[in-house]
Design an enzyme around this catalytic site. Structure first.
Site, PDB file in Angstrom:
ATOM      1  N   SER A 144     -29.871  55.619 101.127  1.00 26.93           N
ATOM      2  CA  SER A 144     -31.059  55.039 101.769  1.00 26.93           C
ATOM      3  C   SER A 144     -30.672  54.261 103.021  1.00 26.93           C
ATOM      4  O   SER A 144     -31.529  53.914 103.822  1.00 26.93           O
ATOM      5  CB  SER A 144     -31.781  54.111 100.784  1.00 26.93           C
ATOM      6  OG  SER A 144     -30.936  53.029 100.434  1.00 26.93           O
ATOM      7  N   HIS A 169     -16.942  50.991  98.571  1.00 28.55           N
ATOM      8  CA  HIS A 169     -17.333  49.947  97.612  1.00 28.55           C
ATOM      9  C   HIS A 169     -16.409  49.880  96.407  1.00 28.55           C
ATOM     10  O   HIS A 169     -16.797  49.358  95.364  1.00 28.55           O
ATOM     11  CB  HIS A 169     -18.782  50.161  97.155  1.00 28.55           C
ATOM     12  CG  HIS A 169     -19.798  49.805  98.205  1.00 28.55           C
ATOM     13  ND1 HIS A 169     -21.080  50.296  98.226  1.00 28.55           N
ATOM     14  CD2 HIS A 169     -19.696  48.987  99.291  1.00 28.55           C
ATOM     15  CE1 HIS A 169     -21.731  49.802  99.266  1.00 28.55           C
ATOM     16  NE2 HIS A 169     -20.916  49.012  99.935  1.00 28.55           N
ATOM     17  N   GLN A 198     -20.011  55.443  99.297  1.00 34.44           N
ATOM     18  CA  GLN A 198     -20.406  54.139  98.739  1.00 34.44           C
ATOM     19  C   GLN A 198     -20.344  54.202  97.216  1.00 34.44           C
ATOM     20  O   GLN A 198     -20.541  53.196  96.546  1.00 34.44           O
ATOM     21  CB  GLN A 198     -21.833  53.796  99.176  1.00 34.44           C
ATOM     22  CG  GLN A 198     -21.985  53.623 100.675  1.00 34.44           C
ATOM     23  CD  GLN A 198     -23.458  53.663 101.072  1.00 34.44           C
ATOM     24  OE1 GLN A 198     -24.136  52.644 101.103  1.00 34.44           O
ATOM     25  NE2 GLN A 198     -23.957  54.844 101.397  1.00 34.44           N
ATOM     26  N   GLU A 251     -35.861  62.459 100.575  1.00 37.00           N
ATOM     27  CA  GLU A 251     -36.824  61.512 101.173  1.00 37.00           C
ATOM     28  C   GLU A 251     -36.296  61.090 102.531  1.00 37.00           C
ATOM     29  O   GLU A 251     -35.095  60.840 102.665  1.00 37.00           O
ATOM     30  CB  GLU A 251     -36.930  60.231 100.332  1.00 37.00           C
ATOM     31  CG  GLU A 251     -37.298  60.421  98.878  1.00 37.00           C
ATOM     32  CD  GLU A 251     -38.746  60.824  98.715  1.00 37.00           C
ATOM     33  OE1 GLU A 251     -39.552  60.514  99.634  1.00 37.00           O
ATOM     34  OE2 GLU A 251     -39.049  61.452  97.698  1.00 37.00           O
TER      35      GLU A 251
HETATM   36  P1  OAD Z   1     -29.918  54.099  97.076  1.00 35.62           P
HETATM   37  O1  OAD Z   1     -30.348  54.102  95.649  1.00 35.62           O
HETATM   38  O2  OAD Z   1     -30.349  52.972  97.931  1.00 35.62           O
HETATM   39  O3  OAD Z   1     -30.428  55.429  97.780  1.00 35.62           O
HETATM   40  C1  OAD Z   1     -30.271  56.681  97.166  1.00 35.62           C
HETATM   41  C2  OAD Z   1     -30.752  57.737  98.136  1.00 35.62           C
HETATM   42  O4  OAD Z   1     -30.478  59.000  97.545  1.00 35.62           O
HETATM   43  C3  OAD Z   1     -32.256  57.688  98.435  1.00 35.62           C
HETATM   44  O5  OAD Z   1     -32.441  57.788  99.842  1.00 35.62           O
HETATM   45  C4  OAD Z   1     -32.793  58.940  97.720  1.00 35.62           C
HETATM   46  O6  OAD Z   1     -33.900  59.518  98.396  1.00 35.62           O
HETATM   47  C5  OAD Z   1     -31.587  59.854  97.781  1.00 35.62           C
HETATM   48  N1  OAD Z   1     -31.538  60.899  96.746  1.00 35.62           N
HETATM   49  C6  OAD Z   1     -32.061  60.882  95.486  1.00 35.62           C
HETATM   50  N2  OAD Z   1     -31.743  62.019  94.845  1.00 35.62           N
HETATM   51  C7  OAD Z   1     -31.017  62.774  95.706  1.00 35.62           C
HETATM   52  C8  OAD Z   1     -30.391  64.056  95.626  1.00 35.62           C
HETATM   53  N3  OAD Z   1     -30.458  64.811  94.517  1.00 35.62           N
HETATM   54  N4  OAD Z   1     -29.722  64.519  96.715  1.00 35.62           N
HETATM   55  C9  OAD Z   1     -29.644  63.767  97.857  1.00 35.62           C
HETATM   56  N5  OAD Z   1     -30.205  62.555  97.977  1.00 35.62           N
HETATM   57  C10 OAD Z   1     -30.888  62.062  96.924  1.00 35.62           C
HETATM   58  O7  OAD Z   1     -28.320  54.285  97.042  1.00 35.62           O
HETATM   59  P2  OAD Z   1     -27.252  53.963  98.179  1.00 35.62           P
HETATM   60  O8  OAD Z   1     -27.805  54.191  99.524  1.00 35.62           O
HETATM   61  O9  OAD Z   1     -26.005  54.651  97.809  1.00 35.62           O
HETATM   62  O10 OAD Z   1     -23.841  48.836  96.448  1.00 35.62           O
HETATM   63  O11 OAD Z   1     -27.060  52.404  97.946  1.00 35.62           O
HETATM   64  C11 OAD Z   1     -26.074  51.724  98.653  1.00 35.62           C
HETATM   65  C12 OAD Z   1     -25.497  50.635  97.812  1.00 35.62           C
HETATM   66  O12 OAD Z   1     -26.545  49.873  97.174  1.00 35.62           O
HETATM   67  C13 OAD Z   1     -24.653  51.087  96.646  1.00 35.62           C
HETATM   68  O13 OAD Z   1     -23.352  51.482  97.001  1.00 35.62           O
HETATM   69  C14 OAD Z   1     -24.628  49.853  95.790  1.00 35.62           C
HETATM   70  C15 OAD Z   1     -26.099  49.519  95.833  1.00 35.62           C
HETATM   71  O14 OAD Z   1     -26.432  48.211  95.576  1.00 35.62           O
HETATM   72  C16 OAD Z   1     -22.953  48.126  95.759  1.00 35.62           C
HETATM   73  O15 OAD Z   1     -22.760  48.324  94.579  1.00 35.62           O
HETATM   74  C17 OAD Z   1     -22.231  47.093  96.554  1.00 35.62           C
END
Ligand code: OAD
Length: 259
Positions: free
Chosen positions: A198, A127, A109, A224
């Protein structure tokens, strides 16, 4: 970390490594947490971008209505931050896994191109990408490095339309190729590594569910728990991608070498 936690984690890493060694088709599905240790902020959580900025600003409607404000935001949040970022040990571990033929496709993503910079070749950018900028009218594609962002907003050299980053805004459709390639890889997977996401944003967030319904084992790496953890995750590796992935890949390597 207490001794028991440490040895439980070692066992889970060994179990996961065995699965990766035996699997026919391994997919990694990655999100913003994958690049957190490269200094790129995540979207959600206490330090997430959506705690500081209104995601409404990145709907396609808002960007088109106010391109100067939209461009200023995407330049500050994405172009400036990502151009300074380098792959972290987690990215390099996934590149090594692909090199060992134990990872067959990454569906990301993320728009940051860090998987490719680390050496992965089979990457589906669900994305879109920061690496190009597109004219929404005539579809001319520009390498991002060729577009000056000192004067905003940038315009198409052919038709003078305001350009748009070649990544997916809220309310925008997923590029057809990305959607189809991601679905095909997901349906082939017998193991899916779900790393640093997430699972909050559709339709990307449905991919682990589709993989699981189709018989794949779901391995989750995240500090998390998420909406997947209790529901569909088979092995939860609780920690940072940059810490866990190198250990996991070292274990896969030692299993292969002791054959
Ligand atoms: P999120 O910000 O929603 O989630 C990030 C995840 O990474 C969380 O579950 C954290 O616990 C985890 N995390 C943090 N640090 C970490 C580490 N060092 N190692 C592993 N995990 C870690 O981001 P995404 O799920 O990617 O969309 O969000 C999805 C979409 O929401 C993105 O692609 C973007 C955004 O709006 C668009 O731009 C269309």
């Amino acid at each position: 970390m207490p001794e028991t936690d440490g040895s439980q984690m070692e066992k889970k890493i060994r179990d996961t490594a065995k699965l990766l060694k035996e699997a026919d088709y391994v997919v990694a599905f990655t999100g913003a947490g994958m690049s957190a240790e490269s200094g790129i902020p995540t979207f959600r959580g206490s330090d997430g971008l959506w705690g500081k900025y209104d995601p409404e600003l990145l709907t396609i409607g808002s960007f088109m209505a106010k391109p100067l404000e939209g461009w200023q935001l995407v330049k500050d949040l994405f172009f400036d931050v990502i151009s300074a970022a380098r792959p972290n040990p987690g990215h390099y571990a996934l590149a090594e896994l692909e090199h060992m033929h134990r990872l067959h496709c990454i569906i990301t993503q993320n728009i940051d191109y860090l998987h490719q910079d680390a050496g992965n070749r089979v990457v589906c950018e669900f994305h879109g990408t920061i690496k190009s900028i597109i004219c929404p009218k005539c579809s001319r594609l520009y390498p991002s490095a060729s577009v000056a962002l000192s004067q905003l907003p940038p315009h198409c050299a052919d038709c003078q339309t305001v350009l748009k980053p070649n990544f997916v805004f809220f309310d925008e459709a997923i590029p057809v190729d990305a959607r189809e390639n991601a679905r095909a890889a997901t349906l082939k997977a017998d193991v899916m590594l779900v790393i640093g996401t997430s699972g909050a944003v559709p339709p990307a967030c449905y991919l682990p569910d589709i993989a699981r319904e189709n018989g794949a084992m779901i391995i989750e790496i995240n500090p998390e728990p998420t909406q997947y953890t209790k529901r569909i995750t088979d092995i939860y590796l609780n920690g940072n991608a940059g810490d866990i992935l190198p250990k996991l890949v070292a274990e896969v390597k030692s299993l292969i070498e002791t054959l």
